[in-house]
Design an enzyme around this catalytic site. Structure first.
Site, PDB file in Angstrom:
ATOM      1  N   ASP A  16       1.360  -1.226  -0.030  1.00  0.00           N
ATOM      2  CA  ASP A  16      -0.143   0.274   0.476  1.00  0.00           C
ATOM      3  C   ASP A  16       0.827   1.231   0.441  1.00  0.00           C
ATOM      4  O   ASP A  16       1.124   2.313   1.047  1.00  0.00           O
ATOM      5  CB  ASP A  16      -0.861  -0.011   1.087  1.00  0.00           C
ATOM      6  N   GLU A  87      -6.085   5.201  -9.064  1.00  0.00           N
ATOM      7  CA  GLU A  87      -7.547   5.420  -8.634  1.00  0.00           C
ATOM      8  C   GLU A  87      -8.039   7.166  -9.651  1.00  0.00           C
ATOM      9  O   GLU A  87      -7.403   7.841  -9.682  1.00  0.00           O
ATOM     10  CB  GLU A  87      -7.406   6.293  -7.192  1.00  0.00           C
ATOM     11  N   THR A 147     -12.595   1.154  -3.312  1.00  0.00           N
ATOM     12  CA  THR A 147     -12.443   1.931  -2.385  1.00  0.00           C
ATOM     13  C   THR A 147     -13.228   2.331  -1.821  1.00  0.00           C
ATOM     14  O   THR A 147     -14.446   2.692  -1.681  1.00  0.00           O
ATOM     15  CB  THR A 147     -10.987   2.147  -2.804  1.00  0.00           C
ATOM     16  N   PHE A 169     -12.342  -1.291   4.761  1.00  0.00           N
ATOM     17  CA  PHE A 169     -11.191  -0.568   5.320  1.00  0.00           C
ATOM     18  C   PHE A 169     -11.928  -1.102   6.627  1.00  0.00           C
ATOM     19  O   PHE A 169     -12.340  -1.556   7.089  1.00  0.00           O
ATOM     20  CB  PHE A 169     -11.081   1.070   5.237  1.00  0.00           C
TER      21      PHE A 169
END
Length: 304
Positions: A16, A87, A147, A169
């Site tokens: 990440d 993204e 996401t 998350f």
């Protein structure tokens, strides 16, 4: 073996980060980026030579951000064997058509650099509009990573849309509950961990093919409690901690052996009502979008 090596035997590890040196060091299968990580990569100065060249090609800031995001992705793709996630502008989180157009543009930029769209995951916020954009993109063969996912309703809608991967998350859910309840949590009763386990078990028990990739970790305890999850995307500091710890890793998640039929697709009205009733998911989704926009604005100022 250290904990990272043990974990890699039962879970696909994803970096990440946009930090090239960290990716080389930990040799993950995939890597994920977002506006915050792109900003951090640019601030490191490691892409100054690329930036200088791109500024000569484009004076449009939005286009420049798209291109530098792809340049960072290009460097990562040279290292990892699997996916790289890039993204879509968070400002498009509530616009299905513009999200689709932006995704197509990003894929086109990657293809100009010689990469197959099969290696790219387009990251889209798990709003209703974002999920519907992913539905269309998946039908076109453009794979998506949904996401900012905080609830089962978001997970159901993503599975219905045929999303390649979701990023539920963990740490941000924990943050909300700690602030709301003023309590401390163990890894076992961590609300973020519990949420990902529920989503994973739901997908596996109903035969959904969408990959579950736990994200946004605050500590290694959360990570180890999800050992066995399809994928886990982990920041370099926590990868380092896992790599320097020798304690045993126990698999906590495994596919179901009793698979039930898919459920009826969740409707837009059901989705919006469920989100309205879930204060945590609503607040964290909105906050996440705002924060990504803020970092995108910082990046625009830096490039301007």
């Amino acid at each position: 073996m250290n904990q990272l090596e043990q974990l890699q035997k039962i879970t696909t590890i994803v970096a990440d980060t946009g930090d090239i040196d960290s990716i080389r060091k930990f040799t993950p299968e995939d890597a994920t980026t977002n506006p915050s990580l792109v900003l951090k990569a640019i601030q490191s100065g490691k892409f100054d030579h690329i930036l200088d060249a791109l500024k000569k090609q484009s004076e449009d800031t939005d286009d420049l951000i798209d291109r530098i995001s792809v340049e960072i992705g290009d460097e990562i793709l040279k290292i990892v064997p699997g996916y790289v996630s890039t993204e879509v502008n968070a400002r498009l989180s509530f616009d299905t058509e513009k999200t689709i157009a932006k995704a197509r543009k990003l894929i086109g930029l990657y293809e100009q650099k010689g990469w197959s769209k099969d290696r790219i995951l387009i990251k889209v916020a798990s709003t209703w509009e974002g999920i519907q954009a992913a539905r269309q993109l998946e039908q076109e063969g453009i794979r998506c990573n949904l996401t900012l996912l905080f609830s089962m309703e978001q997970a159901k809608a993503c599975a219905d849309a045929g999303a390649t991967l979701i990023s539920p998350f963990v740490g941000r859910i924990l943050d909300w509950y700690k602030k709301e309840t003023q309590q401390e949590y163990t890894a076992q009763d961590d609300p973020g961990v519990v949420s990902v386990k529920e989503i994973y078990n739901f997908y596996k028990s109903h035969g959904y093919k969408t990959i579950v990739m736990g994200a946004s970790f605050r500590n290694t305890g959360e990570i180890l409690e999800l050992a066995g999850c399809d994928r886990l995307t982990i920041a370099p500091a926590l990868l380092e901690e896992l790599a320097s710890t020798q304690s045993p890793v126990v698999q906590k998640l495994a596919p179901s052996t009793d698979v039930q039929p898919h459920l009826s697709p969740i409707t837009e009205a059901e989705f919006r009502f469920a989100m309205n009733q879930n204060a945590m998911a609503t607040e964290k989704l909105a906050e996440g979008i705002r924060n990504f926009i803020a970092d995108q604005d910082k990046l625009a100022d830096l490039l301007g």
